[in-house]
Design an enzyme around this catalytic site. Structure first.
Site, short mmCIF file in Angstrom:
data_model
loop_
_atom_site.label_atom_id
_atom_site.label_comp_id
_atom_site.label_asym_id
_atom_site.label_seq_id
_atom_site.Cartn_x
_atom_site.Cartn_y
_atom_site.Cartn_z
N MET A 30 0.85 -1.20 0.00
CA MET A 30 0.00 0.00 0.00
C MET A 30 0.89 1.25 0.00
O MET A 30 0.46 2.33 0.40
CB MET A 30 -0.93 0.00 1.20
CG MET A 30 -1.91 -1.19 1.15
SD MET A 30 -3.47 -0.89 1.98
CE MET A 30 -2.91 -0.58 3.63
N LEU A 33 6.76 2.96 1.41
CA LEU A 33 7.61 1.78 1.57
C LEU A 33 8.73 2.00 2.59
O LEU A 33 9.31 3.08 2.66
CB LEU A 33 8.21 1.41 0.21
CG LEU A 33 7.19 1.18 -0.92
CD1 LEU A 33 7.90 0.83 -2.21
CD2 LEU A 33 6.17 0.11 -0.55
N HIS A 37 9.26 -3.60 3.38
CA HIS A 37 8.90 -3.80 1.97
C HIS A 37 10.16 -4.07 1.14
O HIS A 37 10.16 -4.91 0.24
CB HIS A 37 8.22 -2.55 1.40
CG HIS A 37 6.95 -2.18 2.07
ND1 HIS A 37 6.82 -1.07 2.88
CD2 HIS A 37 5.73 -2.77 2.07
CE1 HIS A 37 5.58 -0.98 3.33
NE2 HIS A 37 4.89 -2.01 2.87
N GLN A 153 -2.95 -12.23 7.68
CA GLN A 153 -3.09 -11.98 6.23
C GLN A 153 -2.35 -13.04 5.43
O GLN A 153 -2.86 -13.57 4.45
CB GLN A 153 -2.54 -10.58 5.92
CG GLN A 153 -2.38 -10.29 4.45
CD GLN A 153 -2.01 -8.83 4.20
OE1 GLN A 153 -2.86 -7.98 4.23
NE2 GLN A 153 -0.75 -8.56 3.93
N ILE A 176 10.77 -7.45 9.70
CA ILE A 176 11.95 -6.57 9.80
C ILE A 176 11.68 -5.59 10.94
O ILE A 176 10.60 -5.00 11.02
CB ILE A 176 12.19 -5.82 8.47
CG1 ILE A 176 12.35 -6.81 7.30
CG2 ILE A 176 13.41 -4.90 8.57
CD1 ILE A 176 13.56 -7.72 7.36
O1 PAF Z 1 -0.28 -5.76 3.56
C1 PAF Z 1 -0.66 -4.81 2.85
O2 PAF Z 1 0.01 -3.81 2.67
C2 PAF Z 1 -2.03 -4.92 2.17
O3 PAF Z 1 -2.95 -5.56 2.98
C3 PAF Z 1 -1.96 -5.58 0.77
C4 PAF Z 1 -1.52 -7.03 0.86
C5 PAF Z 1 -1.00 -4.81 -0.12
C6 PAF Z 1 -3.35 -5.56 0.12
O4 PAF Z 1 -3.81 -4.26 -0.05
#
Ligand code: PAF
Length: 281
Positions: A30, A33, A37, A153, A176
């Site tokens: 999202m 970063l 990420h 998730q 991290i």
């Molecule tokens: O983990 C995240 O940043 C979000 O839930 C994702 C997997 C990008 C879906 O929008």
């Protein structure tokens, strides 16, 4: 590195890559970063010919009282980071590109979505599964990379891929942390300096819980109580949940035997909710 804002632009590139027989790694994000990420993008870079990073604040995974409007964004910085790691494409669509008028199709995973964060965020995981399914279809990726910080998730996406026969491998990557132990998160920017230093209690409490289990404690409620008490000793922290569930169905366990996930969510101030966890296989 290419920047795409439309689904068609991504599909055109993917078609070319597929024709050449190249493998594709997808890192769904999202945006805003950080090093967490970056570690996913680096891993994707190592394991695939082409790397796509999606950068999209997905509106349908936010509840009406959540932070969609204020979620931090910095697309320019995101592009720089992706380019520096060697991503091939960053996909940054508008919400209207992803969800046309009359969008009515949603993907959900029952049971696994109901506990932990699903309790206080009832629509969240259906929003995640829906956007991730769309991204898998658009990118035709061979592999997709998710951080273990969002362990629920990760478990849900893996189960969705298995149950619905998506042709993609889901790769979970380690959490991290900052030097202080605080798990990296885009939402850490909401914390004041004082909250940020006190938020290290999450990791400390989890480490203590892990040690109790390693030392032979099998009673989940004893570990949960000890972790909760330690977090609650910090006046700025308010526990949302502290739970131990089996690392398969995400159901509460009384006695610790097989693989487990210990997961916590803690509020700092009115609106900042941090999560952290460990998995014991
Ligand atoms: O983990 C995240 O940043 C979000 O839930 C994702 C997997 C990008 C879906 O929008």
């Amino acid at each position: 590195m290419k920047i795409a804002h439309t689904i068609d632009e991504v599909k055109t590139l993917v078609k070319e890559w597929k024709k050449e027989g190249l493998s594709i790694g997808l890192v769904p994000t999202m945006g805003y970063l950080h090093e967490g990420h970056a570690s996913l993008i680096e891993r994707a870079r190592k394991e695939n010919d082409k790397v796509i990073v999606s950068d999209f604040v997905n509106p349908i995974q936010f509840g009406p009282k959540e932070d969609l409007a204020t979620y931090p964004r910095d697309f320019e910085a995101d592009c720089k980071l992706c380019e520096s790691i060697g991503a091939d494409l960053i996909f940054n669509p508008e919400p209207s590109e992803m969800y046309e008028n009359n969008f009515h199709s949603y993907v959900g995973v029952n049971t696994l979505s109901e506990g932990l964060c699903g309790k206080s965020r009832p629509i969240h995981f259906n929003g995640v599964c829906t956007v991730v399914s769309k991204l898998f279809n658009i990118s035709e990726a061979d592999r997709a990379y998710f951080g273990q910080k969002d362990a629920q998730q990760l478990a849900i996406v893996k189960r969705m891929v298995r149950d619905l026969n998506f042709n993609i491998e889901i790769i979970g990557c380690p959490i991290i942390r900052e030097e202080s132990g605080l798990a990296k998160s885009s939402r850490n920017t909401y914390l004041s300096d004082e909250e940020r230093s006190k938020a290290t209690i999450l990791h400390k409490a989890l480490e203590m819980g892990k040690k109790m289990i390693e030392d032979g404690e099998k009673d989940a409620s004893k570990v949960i109580d000890a972790v909760k008490n330690m977090i609650e000793s910090e006046p700025l922290a308010r526990v949302d949940y502290v739970e131990i569930v089996d690392w398969n169905e995400l159901q509460k366990v009384n006695t610790i035997g097989g693989p487990i996930l210990m997961a916590i969510a803690v509020f700092f101030g009115e609106k900042v909710r941090l999560i952290d966890n460990f998995i014991m296989e």
